[in-house]
Design a protein around this motif. Sequence first.
Motif, mmCIF file in Angstrom:
data_model
loop_
_atom_site.group_PDB
_atom_site.id
_atom_site.type_symbol
_atom_site.label_atom_id
_atom_site.label_comp_id
_atom_site.label_asym_id
_atom_site.label_seq_id
_atom_site.Cartn_x
_atom_site.Cartn_y
_atom_site.Cartn_z
ATOM 1 N N UNK A 68 0.854 -1.195 0.000
ATOM 2 C CA UNK A 68 0.000 0.000 0.000
ATOM 3 C C UNK A 68 0.885 1.238 0.000
ATOM 4 N N UNK A 69 0.530 2.203 -0.800
ATOM 5 C CA UNK A 69 1.226 3.477 -0.775
ATOM 6 C C UNK A 69 0.704 4.240 0.444
ATOM 7 N N UNK A 70 1.605 4.761 1.263
ATOM 8 C CA UNK A 70 1.133 5.503 2.433
ATOM 9 C C UNK A 70 0.643 6.883 2.009
ATOM 10 N N UNK A 71 -0.261 7.437 2.813
ATOM 11 C CA UNK A 71 -0.778 8.772 2.504
ATOM 12 C C UNK A 71 0.360 9.786 2.504
ATOM 13 N N UNK A 72 1.321 9.550 3.385
ATOM 14 C CA UNK A 72 2.443 10.480 3.446
ATOM 15 C C UNK A 72 3.208 10.539 2.119
ATOM 16 N N UNK A 73 3.347 9.387 1.483
ATOM 17 C CA UNK A 73 4.025 9.368 0.178
ATOM 18 C C UNK A 73 3.236 10.162 -0.870
ATOM 19 N N UNK A 74 1.900 10.185 -0.688
ATOM 20 C CA UNK A 74 1.050 10.850 -1.678
ATOM 21 C C UNK A 74 0.876 12.340 -1.397
ATOM 22 N N UNK A 75 1.463 12.779 -0.275
ATOM 23 C CA UNK A 75 1.360 14.203 0.056
ATOM 24 C C UNK A 75 2.425 14.998 -0.674
ATOM 25 N N UNK A 76 2.709 14.620 -1.895
ATOM 26 C CA UNK A 76 3.670 15.358 -2.729
ATOM 27 C C UNK A 76 5.024 15.517 -2.064
ATOM 28 N N UNK A 77 5.454 14.491 -1.367
ATOM 29 C CA UNK A 77 6.759 14.617 -0.725
ATOM 30 C C UNK A 77 7.869 14.703 -1.772
ATOM 31 N N UNK A 78 8.904 15.445 -1.424
ATOM 32 C CA UNK A 78 10.039 15.590 -2.345
ATOM 33 C C UNK A 78 11.039 14.458 -2.130
ATOM 34 N N UNK A 79 10.858 13.735 -1.013
ATOM 35 C CA UNK A 79 11.842 12.735 -0.614
ATOM 36 C C UNK A 79 11.650 11.407 -1.348
ATOM 37 N N UNK A 80 12.568 11.055 -2.266
ATOM 38 C CA UNK A 80 12.390 9.810 -3.027
ATOM 39 C C UNK A 80 12.519 8.562 -2.154
ATOM 40 N N UNK A 81 13.026 8.724 -0.929
ATOM 41 C CA UNK A 81 13.160 7.562 -0.058
ATOM 42 C C UNK A 81 12.017 7.504 0.960
ATOM 43 N N UNK A 82 10.965 8.288 0.694
ATOM 44 C CA UNK A 82 9.855 8.359 1.646
ATOM 45 C C UNK A 82 9.154 7.015 1.815
ATOM 46 N N UNK A 83 9.284 6.141 0.830
ATOM 47 C CA UNK A 83 8.615 4.849 0.916
ATOM 48 C C UNK A 83 8.954 4.030 -0.309
ATOM 49 N N UNK A 84 8.521 2.794 -0.328
ATOM 50 C CA UNK A 84 8.934 1.944 -1.441
ATOM 51 C C UNK A 84 8.278 2.339 -2.759
ATOM 52 N N UNK A 85 7.003 2.807 -2.684
ATOM 53 C CA UNK A 85 6.357 3.269 -3.927
ATOM 54 C C UNK A 85 7.092 4.478 -4.490
ATOM 55 N N UNK B 340 -12.411 26.779 -13.920
ATOM 56 C CA UNK B 340 -11.951 25.777 -12.965
ATOM 57 C C UNK B 340 -11.267 24.591 -13.636
ATOM 58 N N UNK B 341 -10.271 24.087 -12.957
ATOM 59 C CA UNK B 341 -9.562 22.894 -13.414
ATOM 60 C C UNK B 341 -9.485 21.913 -12.263
ATOM 61 N N UNK B 342 -9.624 20.648 -12.558
ATOM 62 C CA UNK B 342 -9.330 19.608 -11.567
ATOM 63 C C UNK B 342 -8.674 18.462 -12.327
ATOM 64 N N UNK B 343 -7.626 17.891 -11.748
ATOM 65 C CA UNK B 343 -6.867 16.861 -12.461
ATOM 66 C C UNK B 343 -6.279 15.835 -11.496
ATOM 67 N N UNK B 344 -6.252 14.608 -11.949
ATOM 68 C CA UNK B 344 -5.544 13.584 -11.192
ATOM 69 C C UNK B 344 -4.063 13.924 -11.291
ATOM 70 N N UNK B 345 -3.320 13.708 -10.193
ATOM 71 C CA UNK B 345 -1.883 13.935 -10.263
ATOM 72 C C UNK B 345 -1.193 12.616 -9.963
ATOM 73 N N UNK B 346 0.026 12.497 -10.435
ATOM 74 C CA UNK B 346 0.749 11.252 -10.201
ATOM 75 C C UNK B 346 1.537 11.292 -8.905
ATOM 76 N N UNK B 347 2.296 12.365 -8.699
ATOM 77 C CA UNK B 347 3.218 12.379 -7.582
ATOM 78 C C UNK B 347 3.195 13.649 -6.758
ATOM 79 N N UNK B 348 3.011 14.758 -7.409
ATOM 80 C CA UNK B 348 3.325 16.012 -6.734
ATOM 81 C C UNK B 348 2.400 17.126 -7.197
#
Lengths: 551, 551
Positions: A68-85, B340-348
């Motif tokens: 599972x991807x953690x929510x923290x990883x999905x909070x646009x973290x800049x840290x590439x080591x934040x989790x395995x995903x 208005x815009x709304x979009x799925x994001x991948x990472x950030x």
Amino acid sequence: MSSEPENPSSSTATPPEESGEKISKKAAKKEAAKLEKLRRRQEKEEEASRKTASLSIEEESFSRSYGDVTLNELKSTEDPKAGKWREAVEGKEWTDVRELVEAMEGTEVLIRGRVHTYRHVSSKKGFLIVRQKGSKVQCVVAESKENHVSVDMVKFVRQMNSESFVDVIGYVVLPKDPVTGTTQQVEIQVRKVYCVNSALQMLPLYVEDAARSEADIQAGKPGANQDTRLNFRVIDLRTPANQGIFSIQSWIQIGWRECLLRKGFIEIHSPKLLAGSSEGGSAVFRLDYKGQPACLAQSPQLHKQMAICADFERVFEVGAVYRAEDSFTHRHLCEFIGLDVEMAIHKHYSEIMDLVGELFPFIFNKINENCQKELEAIRKQYPFQPLKFLPKTLKLTFAEGIQMLKEAGVQADPLGDLNTETERKLGELVREKYDTEFYILHRYPSAVRPFYTMPCADDPNYSNSFDVFIRGEEIISGAQRVHDPELLTEQAKRFGIDVETIKTYIDSFRYGAPPHGGFGVGLERVVMLFCGLNNIRKTSLFSRDPLRLAP
Amino acid sequence: MSSEPENPSSSTATPPEESGEKISKKAAKKEAAKLEKLRRRQEKEEEASRKTASLSIEEESFSRSYGDVTLNELKSTEDPKAGKWREAVEGKEWTDVRELVEAMEGTEVLIRGRVHTYRHVSSKKGFLIVRQKGSKVQCVVAESKENHVSVDMVKFVRQMNSESFVDVIGYVVLPKDPVTGTTQQVEIQVRKVYCVNSALQMLPLYVEDAARSEADIQAGKPGANQDTRLNFRVIDLRTPANQGIFSIQSWIQIGWRECLLRKGFIEIHSPKLLAGSSEGGSAVFRLDYKGQPACLAQSPQLHKQMAICADFERVFEVGAVYRAEDSFTHRHLCEFIGLDVEMAIHKHYSEIMDLVGELFPFIFNKINENCQKELEAIRKQYPFQPLKFLPKTLKLTFAEGIQMLKEAGVQADPLGDLNTETERKLGELVREKYDTEFYILHRYPSAVRPFYTMPCADDPNYSNSFDVFIRGEEIISGAQRVHDPELLTEQAKRFGIDVETIKTYIDSFRYGAPPHGGFGVGLERVVMLFCGLNNIRKTSLFSRDPLRLAP
């Protein structure tokens, strides 16, 4: 994810060493046994830890291939080591499912989509169908040392809830046999898989059911009734047919604008909050506007005409229209999107009809050229024949229509309106005679048109107005308007309208107004009739009818 | 035109022959005098009639060269002999005033526009300025046997009310001296002129006055105050600056759509009628919806996010937004158009900012490329400097902004919001340092953002959000949203929102939701700030503020 226990220390298993209680022999023995148990557990844990450490090169890597991807990883973290995903997707680009083609064989891809279905083969293998928008691809998850796919990973994939979002990393492979039930003809050999967001295990509606055709339901497969669909519209909208419907809706607007902008129109936005009661009538939503009585516009009619008086010459609008009517038909909504045009004319209301006759075939061609996949997806669930229309739009007078009906044995009042049934019949006659399901009927009786409609020069019983039909249903209404304030006042009075409430509107013709006219059409109806759908609720994103105000 | 007397016979001058009254001598004498008078009048009329007949070849033709167009002729009659105007324009095409150029010298043209001004030279000659949209051309009306222009025709032209619509047929000629006060550098030698629609003689507002620059008004020329302009908006909108403003508004939408459609977005329409109270807050317009309490959407926020949960992935909307706020500032309206815009994001969430950073420069370039005339027209009345923006949009963090302010001696709360004055100051600092008036400020304090904003991974006091500024004014707000239903519920509660009222919204994230985000911007504000205008009422077609619900 954010559901950590509020008081984690309360569940500790260690004894309360800080308590100063006296200990009995029995108690001491019990305590020793406890400690021995604890010691053994610790030993076991240490052993497990050693094992993990010794296997880290292999097992650790295997366990990092899924989860599972953690929510923290999905909070646009800049840290590439934040989790395995986060680590796994670092530096990778996502590929759209619909872009997965044979030419990509052997390349590694990263895709994101929903868990559509999972087909269990064994504990070591399964097929995961990933759906992105309307497109589907089959992902093969099979235990493999080489690919770092463990049995646990296969189990993880099997246990994901349907409709969850998943990121899959794998190789594009060509299946031996054609895959049925997917849109893409390649497979993904899964290497890594992460659950980005988990859906509830039990859903109130399943996309599979919502996507069933009437034929399949007749054959006994489960479907979904309209209310369930509309209540859980965010799920219902995920079906390929619905994805297609709203893509086509977007394309209709593209065609609409492209054609009109090219002809010198500009896009305007008129206010929907009006003092008084719009064009009159009781079917308006009323509200309090800072202490003033107000209502929601039933159409942009008055303001689009005022835009003509304001020298914009050619305007169009795409905007919400509100009707508080108690209509429970397949073709009425309380809120819909009106496509409106208003234009100055030089000599004749045929200038407006000529525009309609060119604009809509342009839009239809646009859809046919750009939306074959979408049309196919819709047709699969709701079979329909392509709309028949002529390159040069057929125009008939109302009197000619009445005559055609008469010859077919159908009586209709030459000075009244056509009812839905008669309109449908006329549509059939026109299709038989002219081979078109799109045509204009003009010179309507004045009595059945709004007060601002210009009467015919040769006979005031008829007016410079028209309706346009698609598949036998009225879809567009248009006319030349009365630009003379005296005649306008006279006609408003004759229709029983309190002219004081539309004073600003009438006055705007006193400051100089050109002859003009226009038309209006409901966007949802265009989609519905072009695709031969049976209910306008299918073409409204979140529909509003007398009984429905949510979601 | 439709003001014929109701009982024409009542004004007859003939004696009541049918009355059986006895007639006295005196009365008889009187009666004889009356009849003699009548006889003489009839003789005179007959003589006039004979004269007309004898001069018909010349005079008759002269009189057919001008006059009022009857309403009957404008009722789209098919009869080319319906009147002299109808006959004169038969088979002719209208030329737009803005298309009149030197190369057309000597050709006969037919134009339609408004009577802008008339400059009297003598009873035999005058200059009529015809205005069509923002363009003006000088038409020379001079008595001429050759051109069939009589003194009566010159008088007719002189007496037309300003703002009336007129059709002019004449030859394109090159003036000896450059014409000042017109946009076109050719003149029309008038041969025929018809008044298509007459404006009132006295207008509540004159286009000349509405079009005056501040400098001209300061110099003593008459202007028009804002309320007069807005009350008579159909006249106010005719000024070249206003024609330009709404053309630019239309172009902004063209750029907006072109860029977004190209990037795989589709256009949606969310309902504006909502159960409950939108995103919460008291500034909503409430209404009764068929017995249910309802309100008008304060933004498409909830539904555009639901569209993402419904797999549309990338959506945009252009639609009305309602705010019942008692804001009397230069930048607030009660009804405006939200982009208005709304979009799925991948990472950030930078994926959203990257879109903003590309989209708006695209729009700005679009306007600069296509609207030079419009910008010039606006600048003439409301002088402004072109907007400075960089090809690669500048991004600063909120903390960096606070630091810049601090270094300039301005204190601002690092966990609070910026006020209008501080925003303006920061805008100045950014312009000085980076030479841009368009930039993004991101990582705002969580406390000042809506409940659905995703907190930063490294510090929940900050959020994955941003504002965008043009000329020191905040114009766009955007963010990554919380797609996790538990965290969303938690944050909603913390913001004091009754989660029951937004249950459908929160639930839509339980059926599987991708990480996503978006932004919103007011169309009127984009126009206002791009053109450096000082009031949003200038960029709303028919504005709605707490005190204004009409026209």
